[in-house]
Design a protein around this motif. Structure first.
Motif, short mmCIF file in Angstrom:
data_model
loop_
_atom_site.label_atom_id
_atom_site.label_comp_id
_atom_site.label_asym_id
_atom_site.label_seq_id
_atom_site.Cartn_x
_atom_site.Cartn_y
_atom_site.Cartn_z
N MET A 136 0.95 -1.20 -0.04
CA MET A 136 -0.01 0.06 0.04
C MET A 136 0.94 1.18 0.02
SD MET A 136 -3.21 0.61 0.03
CE MET A 136 -4.27 2.03 0.12
N GLU A 137 1.99 1.11 0.72
CA GLU A 137 2.94 2.31 0.73
C GLU A 137 3.46 2.80 -0.58
OE1 GLU A 137 6.93 3.86 3.24
OE2 GLU A 137 5.30 2.65 4.14
N ASP A 138 3.77 1.61 -1.55
CA ASP A 138 4.20 1.79 -2.93
C ASP A 138 3.25 2.79 -3.79
OD1 ASP A 138 6.80 0.35 -2.30
OD2 ASP A 138 5.89 -1.44 -2.97
N LEU A 139 1.93 2.26 -3.44
CA LEU A 139 0.90 3.10 -4.18
C LEU A 139 1.10 4.58 -3.67
CD1 LEU A 139 -1.52 3.10 -5.91
CD2 LEU A 139 -2.87 2.34 -4.33
N GLN A 140 1.08 4.82 -2.41
CA GLN A 140 0.97 6.22 -2.01
C GLN A 140 2.31 6.68 -2.51
OE1 GLN A 140 -1.32 7.69 -0.18
NE2 GLN A 140 -0.09 9.40 -0.17
N GLN A 141 3.37 6.15 -2.57
CA GLN A 141 4.65 6.84 -3.17
C GLN A 141 4.41 7.02 -4.61
OE1 GLN A 141 7.59 4.10 -2.27
NE2 GLN A 141 8.13 5.01 -0.23
N PHE A 142 3.79 6.27 -5.55
CA PHE A 142 3.46 6.29 -6.62
C PHE A 142 2.27 7.79 -6.85
CE2 PHE A 142 0.73 5.51 -10.40
CZ PHE A 142 1.86 5.51 -11.31
N VAL A 143 1.55 7.86 -6.15
CA VAL A 143 0.54 8.90 -6.24
C VAL A 143 1.43 10.09 -5.87
CG1 VAL A 143 -1.43 9.72 -5.15
CG2 VAL A 143 -1.36 7.42 -5.86
N GLU A 144 2.12 10.28 -4.92
CA GLU A 144 2.99 11.50 -4.71
C GLU A 144 3.70 12.07 -5.79
OE1 GLU A 144 4.65 11.61 -0.97
OE2 GLU A 144 3.06 10.47 0.27
N LYS A 145 4.47 10.85 -6.35
CA LYS A 145 5.54 11.01 -7.45
C LYS A 145 4.64 11.68 -8.59
CE LYS A 145 8.45 8.55 -10.51
NZ LYS A 145 9.17 7.25 -10.81
N ILE A 146 3.46 11.26 -9.02
CA ILE A 146 2.71 11.58 -9.99
C ILE A 146 2.33 13.18 -9.91
CG2 ILE A 146 0.43 11.34 -11.49
CD1 ILE A 146 2.65 9.21 -12.10
N HIS A 147 1.79 13.34 -8.58
CA HIS A 147 1.31 14.51 -8.35
C HIS A 147 2.30 15.78 -8.57
CE1 HIS A 147 -2.57 13.29 -5.91
NE2 HIS A 147 -2.56 13.33 -7.23
N ASP A 148 3.82 15.27 -7.90
CA ASP A 148 4.88 15.96 -7.97
C ASP A 148 5.23 16.58 -9.58
OD1 ASP A 148 5.13 16.27 -5.30
OD2 ASP A 148 6.66 14.73 -5.18
N LYS A 149 5.09 15.46 -10.31
CA LYS A 149 5.51 15.68 -11.89
C LYS A 149 4.42 16.49 -12.32
CE LYS A 149 6.33 12.87 -16.02
NZ LYS A 149 6.01 14.16 -16.57
N GLN A 150 3.08 16.38 -11.92
CA GLN A 150 1.99 17.28 -12.70
C GLN A 150 2.30 18.53 -12.29
OE1 GLN A 150 -1.56 15.20 -11.35
NE2 GLN A 150 -1.61 14.19 -13.14
N ALA A 151 2.71 18.73 -10.97
CA ALA A 151 3.01 20.14 -10.40
C ALA A 151 4.04 21.14 -11.30
CB ALA A 151 3.22 20.08 -8.94
N LYS A 152 5.06 20.18 -11.52
CA LYS A 152 6.34 20.65 -12.21
C LYS A 152 5.86 20.87 -13.66
CE LYS A 152 9.93 18.33 -9.47
NZ LYS A 152 10.67 17.28 -9.18
#
Length: 43
Positions: A1-17
């Motif tokens: 489950m933590e991998d999914l959370q890290q993946f979502v955070e990574k995607i959100h960071d990329k979208q923000a950039k």
């Protein structure tokens, strides 16, 4: 489950950039884009 959370955070960071880059480069609003070589005519 933590991998999914890290993946979502990574995607959100990329979208923000990506959004920041789009605003900076004026892709969404070409009128706001700064001209290149601004000082070449100010000799």
């Amino acid at each position: 489950m933590e991998d999914l959370q890290q993946f979502v955070e990574k995607i959100h960071d990329k979208q923000a950039k990506d959004e920041k880059n789009r605003r900076h480069q004026g892709k969404g609003t070409p009128g706001d884009k700064l001209p290149n070589k601004q000082h070449s005519t100010n000799k």
